[in-house]
Design an enzyme around this catalytic site. Sequence first.
Site, PDB file in Angstrom:
ATOM      1  N   THR A  46       8.507  34.495 -30.483  1.00 49.91           N
ATOM      2  CA  THR A  46       9.615  33.581 -30.340  1.00 49.91           C
ATOM      3  C   THR A  46      10.037  33.164 -31.802  1.00 49.91           C
ATOM      4  O   THR A  46       9.439  32.821 -32.510  1.00 49.91           O
ATOM      5  CB  THR A  46       9.282  32.540 -29.522  1.00 49.91           C
ATOM      6  OG1 THR A  46       9.028  33.031 -28.182  1.00 49.91           O
ATOM      7  CG2 THR A  46      10.340  31.324 -29.510  1.00 49.91           C
ATOM      8  N   GLY A  59      10.403  30.662 -19.636  1.00 50.07           N
ATOM      9  CA  GLY A  59       9.492  29.735 -20.094  1.00 50.07           C
ATOM     10  C   GLY A  59      10.350  28.611 -20.548  1.00 50.07           C
ATOM     11  O   GLY A  59      11.273  28.236 -20.116  1.00 50.07           O
ATOM     12  N   GLY A 100       4.945  29.272 -28.147  1.00 53.39           N
ATOM     13  CA  GLY A 100       3.457  29.299 -27.365  1.00 53.39           C
ATOM     14  C   GLY A 100       3.747  29.598 -25.928  1.00 53.39           C
ATOM     15  O   GLY A 100       4.506  30.398 -25.359  1.00 53.39           O
TER      16      GLY A 100
END
Lengths: 318, 318
Positions: free
Chosen positions: A187, A217, A239
């Site tokens: 990311t 997410g 994460g």
Amino acid sequence: MVAVLCVAGSAAAQEAQERFAIAIHGGAGRAPASEAGRTARIEVLEQALSTGERMLREGRSSLDTVEAVVRILEDSESFNAGKGAVFNAAGGHELDATIMDGRDRSTGAVGGVTTVKNPISLARRVMTDTRHVLLVSAGADRFADEYADDPQIERVPNAYFSTEHRRQELERAQQKERLDADESMGTVGCVALDRQGNLAAATSTGGLTNKKFGRLGDSPIAGAGTYADNATCGVSCTGVGEDFIRNAVAYDVSARMAYRGDSLEQAVKDILGNEQRPVRGGIIAVSHDAQIVMQFNTAGMARAAADWQGRHEVHIGE
Amino acid sequence: MVAVLCVAGSAAAQEAQERFAIAIHGGAGRAPASEAGRTARIEVLEQALSTGERMLREGRSSLDTVEAVVRILEDSESFNAGKGAVFNAAGGHELDATIMDGRDRSTGAVGGVTTVKNPISLARRVMTDTRHVLLVSAGADRFADEYADDPQIERVPNAYFSTEHRRQELERAQQKERLDADESMGTVGCVALDRQGNLAAATSTGGLTNKKFGRLGDSPIAGAGTYADNATCGVSCTGVGEDFIRNAVAYDVSARMAYRGDSLEQAVKDILGNEQRPVRGGIIAVSHDAQIVMQFNTAGMARAAADWQGRHEVHIGE
């Protein structure tokens, strides 16, 4: 006495006009095993950092800067955003991005877009051109149709995002059902403070390898993966997205500063070190007074930072 | 002295085992203009409240209770959730829901589902049966396919959700482009504290009349429209969803209590009264010590509350 205060005020104002800071991440997790993979990541981060640093020094806005930086990372195969995004379980790509403006906390995000080359620019259009914050799935791609003449909203076939490296990750993920937390990350995000004292933050991702059922997410969720408020800080996270949603992590950094007087560093450290409320990943943040924090509790995090005093650094891994 | 303390401790423990509290909302905004509309809302809220109150008194979990209460509100035509949900711009319905467990802040949500009669129960399956937090659009409906044998995950054609009342609202919205903030609301939510001292919160909605491009509001976003943490409070929100995302409102109530020692009432009041950071709508919340708060800055809010001491009240409008 009044004159002295005025002079001091001017000096402070002068410093504020020169002061800027930028932090960039390319995902929490281990550095690539291959020398070529590591070199490619360093080169792209260096290019992104230099671009952002130059824009801020020239007095460009933090909002323009974080968008431009994230576009560079999206266009690179080395990160899990735009080109080089991970594959979902169906063998395609669904991309998420959020941008936020610290001046008024306006924000825009897209989730699960499939045909937009640079999702971060579409997120910015959601912020500026609609009264909404979050558009998802086929609806977000239809929203992009409204920008046929906008060169920033280039359309691509979904296969544009595919790379051999990510296809192999999908195969491994499908064989063992789950990748470990340090694999397959990448990311990207950027936080900047400009010379006008305005903060902005942006995050973009392809999400989780082998994801299905329209999983989102934290990356398209303002407050979870991205936040910016001129009164406190700008934040971009990477994460295990579910941890960041459950704990409203990006907003929590700001809340700890606003309500408890924590320093930016303390706030980020406490969140990533809290064993009762585990959050696995990394956080980059810039405070309203130009402090830069880049922390992680994974094996590493690709990251870069620069400021008006000559700081300029790029790291991958530890 | 020790003996006295033990007795006091036992009395406190005894009280804790009897103590429960529940708050319910049926959306911020004006009460229906018609007597029949008002009566219907009162009856459904009364039924939902009595059900929740009985479950909690019998010692059932707050998680089971908030799900059961929200299912009743989803099944009623009177609210903008499940049956009676608003129409999107395409003349269909897309439903959002979140549930959260204050014991460990685990949470599940769905956004834009079209064929699930009770989205709140699908959100609970996301929480308990996956490692994810948020599933959206066609993917969320595909996830529901995995529960063909589960009576709680009943499937319906999209037209099941349609009502004449909401169709007329769509027509009005399409004529004037935008409904005012007090029209067309009716998001539902429930927060409960059970006799084990556990908090849970749930929110369900059809979103915004005439919405398009896959717009999601705060209802499927943990931290924005819904939050629960045994250490502080449970929260469910209703109103202009974008305001609640931008300000991470549901989590912010908890953060103000945790970091600044605010009472639940003060936290909610400050958020709804902040002119610099406007949040238009209403908030219901229950604290870990059984305080109930129900506030709004719209013309009204449909709401209900009960607790172990005999409080039992239902309001629509002001």
